[in-house]
Design a protein around this motif. Structure first.
Motif, PDB file in Angstrom:
ATOM      1  N   LYS B  89     -24.015 -18.593  40.951  1.00 57.16           N
ATOM      2  CA  LYS B  89     -24.102 -19.269  40.496  1.00 57.16           C
ATOM      3  C   LYS B  89     -23.161 -20.209  41.932  1.00 57.16           C
ATOM      4  O   LYS B  89     -23.987 -21.845  42.293  1.00 57.16           O
ATOM      5  CB  LYS B  89     -23.578 -19.973  39.567  1.00 57.16           C
ATOM      6  N   SER B  90     -21.929 -19.804  42.544  1.00 54.78           N
ATOM      7  CA  SER B  90     -21.753 -20.698  43.737  1.00 54.78           C
ATOM      8  C   SER B  90     -21.766 -20.455  44.805  1.00 54.78           C
ATOM      9  O   SER B  90     -21.702 -20.697  45.514  1.00 54.78           O
ATOM     10  CB  SER B  90     -19.851 -20.619  43.044  1.00 54.78           C
ATOM     11  N   GLY B  91     -22.935 -19.745  44.591  1.00 53.71           N
ATOM     12  CA  GLY B  91     -23.206 -18.716  45.888  1.00 53.71           C
ATOM     13  C   GLY B  91     -22.899 -18.033  46.454  1.00 53.71           C
ATOM     14  O   GLY B  91     -23.161 -17.634  48.020  1.00 53.71           O
ATOM     15  N   PHE B  92     -21.936 -17.561  46.232  1.00 55.49           N
ATOM     16  CA  PHE B  92     -21.478 -15.929  47.026  1.00 55.49           C
ATOM     17  C   PHE B  92     -21.970 -14.809  46.354  1.00 55.49           C
ATOM     18  O   PHE B  92     -22.226 -14.771  45.422  1.00 55.49           O
ATOM     19  CB  PHE B  92     -19.904 -16.701  47.072  1.00 55.49           C
ATOM     20  N   GLU B  93     -21.633 -13.647  47.145  1.00 58.26           N
ATOM     21  CA  GLU B  93     -21.738 -12.386  46.922  1.00 58.26           C
ATOM     22  C   GLU B  93     -21.000 -11.742  46.243  1.00 58.26           C
ATOM     23  O   GLU B  93     -19.787 -11.589  46.338  1.00 58.26           O
ATOM     24  CB  GLU B  93     -21.983 -12.130  48.363  1.00 58.26           C
ATOM     25  N   PRO B  94     -20.513 -11.355  44.850  1.00 59.79           N
ATOM     26  CA  PRO B  94     -19.554 -10.618  44.459  1.00 59.79           C
ATOM     27  C   PRO B  94     -19.847  -9.346  44.391  1.00 59.79           C
ATOM     28  O   PRO B  94     -20.619  -8.867  44.144  1.00 59.79           O
ATOM     29  CB  PRO B  94     -19.590 -10.752  42.651  1.00 59.79           C
ATOM     30  N   LYS B  95     -18.199  -8.593  44.681  1.00 58.22           N
ATOM     31  CA  LYS B  95     -18.229  -7.433  44.842  1.00 58.22           C
ATOM     32  C   LYS B  95     -17.854  -6.013  43.524  1.00 58.22           C
ATOM     33  O   LYS B  95     -17.930  -6.845  42.475  1.00 58.22           O
ATOM     34  CB  LYS B  95     -17.320  -6.942  46.681  1.00 58.22           C
ATOM     35  N   LYS B  96     -16.425  -6.171  44.042  1.00 59.37           N
ATOM     36  CA  LYS B  96     -15.607  -5.453  42.569  1.00 59.37           C
ATOM     37  C   LYS B  96     -15.267  -5.956  42.167  1.00 59.37           C
ATOM     38  O   LYS B  96     -14.491  -6.940  42.665  1.00 59.37           O
ATOM     39  CB  LYS B  96     -14.616  -3.805  44.252  1.00 59.37           C
ATOM     40  N   VAL B  97     -15.345  -6.031  40.716  1.00 66.40           N
ATOM     41  CA  VAL B  97     -14.475  -6.219  39.953  1.00 66.40           C
ATOM     42  C   VAL B  97     -13.248  -4.870  39.143  1.00 66.40           C
ATOM     43  O   VAL B  97     -13.090  -4.163  39.236  1.00 66.40           O
ATOM     44  CB  VAL B  97     -15.164  -6.962  38.757  1.00 66.40           C
ATOM     45  N   GLU B  98     -11.864  -6.111  39.508  1.00 64.22           N
ATOM     46  CA  GLU B  98     -10.815  -5.229  38.677  1.00 64.22           C
ATOM     47  C   GLU B  98      -9.676  -5.855  37.695  1.00 64.22           C
ATOM     48  O   GLU B  98      -9.163  -6.927  38.062  1.00 64.22           O
ATOM     49  CB  GLU B  98     -10.191  -4.285  39.663  1.00 64.22           C
ATOM     50  N   ARG B  99      -9.338  -5.411  37.089  1.00 65.45           N
ATOM     51  CA  ARG B  99      -8.405  -5.837  35.946  1.00 65.45           C
ATOM     52  C   ARG B  99      -7.026  -5.252  36.656  1.00 65.45           C
ATOM     53  O   ARG B  99      -7.162  -3.581  36.155  1.00 65.45           O
ATOM     54  CB  ARG B  99      -9.480  -5.674  34.470  1.00 65.45           C
TER      55      ARG B  99
END
Lengths: 206, 113
Positions: B89-99
């Motif tokens: 929604k912010s116009g970017f491309e998400p990659k890896k999500v890490e906790r």
């Protein structure tokens, strides 16, 4: 003083951000002594925005005015690991007039392509306004470098050279060195053409 | 016989539920790699969107490491899908999500991704 007021009231042709993040409003105003611009848009998705656009062209002969509603599209964005590139299109409909004449229906077409890294900036932008009496075009090409890589919360500084052509003006091509600063949602550009004409642009997201 | 089965089930439940409960009570930090994030003016939307989320207590954008760092509120969780949706929604491309269990300030101060 009048010129300063015009500058403060009027968004710069090469500082446009036609579509922002979803649910954002963006206000852009500024220009030069001979061309002033005011734009406010609401980005209802991250690829589309709708709003109001007004322009004034001051000339040795007649001044031209345009006001209209405008829809902007982010046609394509390339999100690269170290860069971002965008292509935008805008279409507007409104009224335009010359000094002393009555307003007539007018249309606006807008195209922008840009490429940016954290150190290099390039943009091409073209805006055409046409009505029965008014025919204007503003085309610009900008190249910029950042003297340092600013982090998110720091002041960003850019040194930009803008080449601008405004059809119907006495001087065909303006060369405008300018400084761009932004921090948080605030964006300011200060410049002066080689002919001595000052430029001021302001932009905010909210 | 039944006594042993009941004890085994109880042991398994404690083994599985214990860490899950502990992670819910701990403040988690989420690191997301994002492509295209080269301009802080354009990345304002990331902070605006994440600050509105009830499970997020802190947001930081690191342009050098291309990271969005989130601190979850104690006992609250933001889903991975919500994170990727907000970034889009912010116009970017998400990659890896890490906790990670490291504190938000530690992850923020870390110079390595």
């Amino acid at each position: 003083m009048r010129s300063l007021c015009i500058l403060l009231l009027g968004a710069g042709a090469a500082a446009a951000h036609p579509v922002s993040f979803q649910e954002a409003w963006q206000l852009m105003l500024g220009g030069t002594e001979s061309v002033q611009n005011f734009e406010i848009y609401h980005s209802y998705t991250s690829k589309t925005a709708f709003g109001f656009h007004a322009m004034r062209f001051e000339d040795e002969g007649d001044d031209d005015y345009y006001t209209g509603l405008q829809h902007n599209w982010l046609l394509k964005r390339w999100n690269l690991p170290e860069a971002q590139a965008n292509v935008y299109l805008g279409l507007g409909a409104g009224m335009a007039k010359q000094d002393g004449d009555s307003a007539a229906p007018a249309g606006l077409g807008f195209f922008r392509a840009d490429y940016e890294t954290r150190r290099i900036y390039t943009a091409f932008e073209s805006k055409l306004i046409g009505s029965e009496d008014v025919s204007r075009g503003v085309t610009s090409l900008s190249f910029g470098v950042a003297p340092y890589k600013a982090e998110f919360e720091q002041l960003n500084t850019w040194i930009i050279l803008q080449l601008e052509h405004v059809s119907g003006m006495e001087d065909d091509l303006d060369v405008i060195p300018k400084l761009r600063f932004f921090k948080g949602p605030y964006f300011v550009e200060l410049g002066c053409s080689l002919d001595g004409e000052p430029l001021l642009n302001f932009m905010i997201h909210f | 016989m039944y006594h042993n089965i009941l004890l085994s089930i109880l042991g398994a439940w404690l083994f599985l539920a214990g860490p899950a409960r502990a992670s819910n009570e701990r403040v988690m930090t989420v690191k997301t790699t994002v492509d295209g994030m080269v301009c802080s003016f354009c990345a304002q939307g990331l902070v605006t969107h994440f600050k509105k989320h009830p499970a997020v207590s802190n947001v930081h954008v690191d342009l050098t490491r291309k990271l969005v760092i989130l601190e979850e509120k104690k006992g609250a969780t933001i889903k991975d899908e919500e994170i990727t949706e907000f970034i889009k929604k912010s116009g970017f491309e998400p990659k890896k999500v890490e906790r990670v269990t490291d504190a938000f300030e530690k992850v923020k101060a870390d110079k390595k991704s």
